[in-house]
Write a protein that holds these residues in place. Structure first.
Motif: not given
Ligand SMILES: [Mg+2]
Ligand SMILES: O=C(O)[C@@H](O)[C@@H](O)[C@H](O)[C@H](O)CO
Length: 403
Positions: A147, A211, A213, A237-238, A263, A284
């Motif tokens: 990542r 990510d 976030h 991600e996200d 997550e 996740r």
């Molecule tokens: Mg994350």
């Protein structure tokens, strides 16, 4: 096999970690992780006041019944505190069952679907060069998937980037929340350059993850996903907050970059549309925050129907107990995708002796009966709880933003 004792162990060997220990009249015990980063003591109170007294005298073998008892019996279903408390009980009971059967947990779940579990590590840098150096270090360590996160010119601090190079970032890094400033335009202009540089330097085979976030709007996320398609990310991600699952329809219309979400989820209902409409590629939600093995197995089986694969959360605020249990799950689950791995510091590893091992970019869970993670209570007692908070994020004009 009756539960005769259930207690919470709070320790802070570098960061707060909460562990539930359940002991049976046959002397077999199990442990579960109950860490909810930045809200740890809420779960401790929930367990101690409302859950543990009701466990004493129950048959530890009735995992499903105890899960239903805690979930339906709460009346106030779902939510991170409730589902983390239930997860701690559930994982401890699976640990007990597997130990009593003298089997590593993955055997009890159905046996191996793979020989080893691919993990991704975290490369972070204040700038692109710093991040590339960290990618190189991870590649040398054997990681096949990394990542990548880097600082953004013009933004003072970026969540997910370590303060010093070669170190891990700490999600909860101050007593009360630190305040970060965010600028979407600067981020969107800069971050594709990072992926281009990683591909250029490390070639096509390395899996690259990133990510966001939760910081973009859906249309911005669509734009980013489209812009980075040439760099062939393993996942983004996200990319936007997922409370509104519909938002992902818009993103999907604009990009084929694979998406990972979940997550912060704690229930199958949080991800139902995302999975059923194939709006994401990786889920996740993981054991500690989503009701333990009993519930995440339901999520994973449901996801399998739609070719959505698992990509469990594995930051340092998920204790070695979750890492161990997750690696058994990952070894079994047919629709496995990848597992996140952020190494714990050596002191944490001492407090939680474990059977899992890293080699060549992959983990194996070990053959110890149960999930293979224990707690050294004497050592744990030397490190008392210390309040720590996740940061908040504001736009330059002071507006509170997602992070
Ligand atoms: Mg994350
Ligand atoms: O993907 C991840 O691992 C991150 O999003 C985490 O750093 C996350 O923010 C923390 O676990 C929150 O406690």
């Amino acid at each position: 096999m009756k539960i005769v004792e259930a207690r919470v162990i709070v320790t802070c060997p570098g960061r707060n970690l909460i562990t539930l220990k359940i002991v049976t009249d046959e002397g077999v015990y199990g442990i579960g992780d109950a860490t909810l980063n930045g809200r740890e003591m809420a779960v401790v109170a929930y367990l101690e006041e409302h859950v543990l007294p009701a466990l004493i005298g129950r048959d530890a073998r009735r995992i499903e019944d105890i899960w239903q008892y805690l979930y339906r019996g709460a009346y106030w279903r779902r939510g991170p505190v409730t589902m983390t408390a239930i997860a701690a009980v559930d994982v401890a009971l699976w640990d007990i069952k597997a130990k009593a059967a003298n089997m590593p947990l993955y055997q009890l779940l159905g046996g191996k679907s793979r020989e080893r579990v691919m993990v991704y590590g975290h490369a972070t840098g204040k700038d692109i060069e710093g991040c590339l150096a960290e990618v190189a270090r991870h590649v040398e360590l054997g990681y096949k998937a990394v990542r990548v996160q880097c600082g953004i010119p013009g933004i003072a601090t970026t969540y997910g980037v370590a303060k010093r190079s070669g170190e891990r970032y700490e999600p909860a890094d101050s007593d009360l929340p630190a305040e970060h400033v965010w600028d979407t335009a600067k981020y969107l202009n800069h971050v594709p350059k990072l992926f281009a540089a990683v591909r250029e330097r490390f070639g096509d085979d390395l899996h690259i993850l990133h990510d966001v976030h939760h910081r973009l709007t859906p249309i911005e996320a669509g734009r980013l996903g489209k812009a980075v398609e040439p760099f062939n990310l393993f996942w983004l991600e996200d990319c936007t907050p997922a409370e509104n699952q519909e938002a992902f329809r818009l993103i999907r219309q604009h990009t084929t970059t694979p998406l990972a979400v979940g997550e912060v989820f704690n229930s199958i209902h949080d991800c139902r549309e995302l999975i059923q409409e194939q709006l994401i590629d990786y889920i996740r939600a993981t054991l500690v925050h989503a009701g333990g093995i009993t519930h995440v197995r339901r999520i994973a089986d449901f996801a399998a129907l739609y070719q959505v694969r698992t990509g469990f959360h594995g930051a340092t605020d998920l204790s070695p107990v979750t890492m161990g249990a997750a690696l058994h799950f990952d070894t079994w689950v047919p629709n496995f995708g990848i597992q996140e791995h952020m190494p714990h510091d050596p002191l944490t590893d001492d407090v939680f002796p474990h059977a899992y091992r890293f080699e060549d970019g992959h983990f194996t869970p070990g053959e110890t009966p149960g999930h293979g993670v224990d707690i050294n209570e004497e050592l744990a007692a030397r490190y008392p709880y210390k309040r720590a908070s996740l940061p908040v994020n504001r736009l330059e004009d002071g507006t509170l933003w997602h992070w």
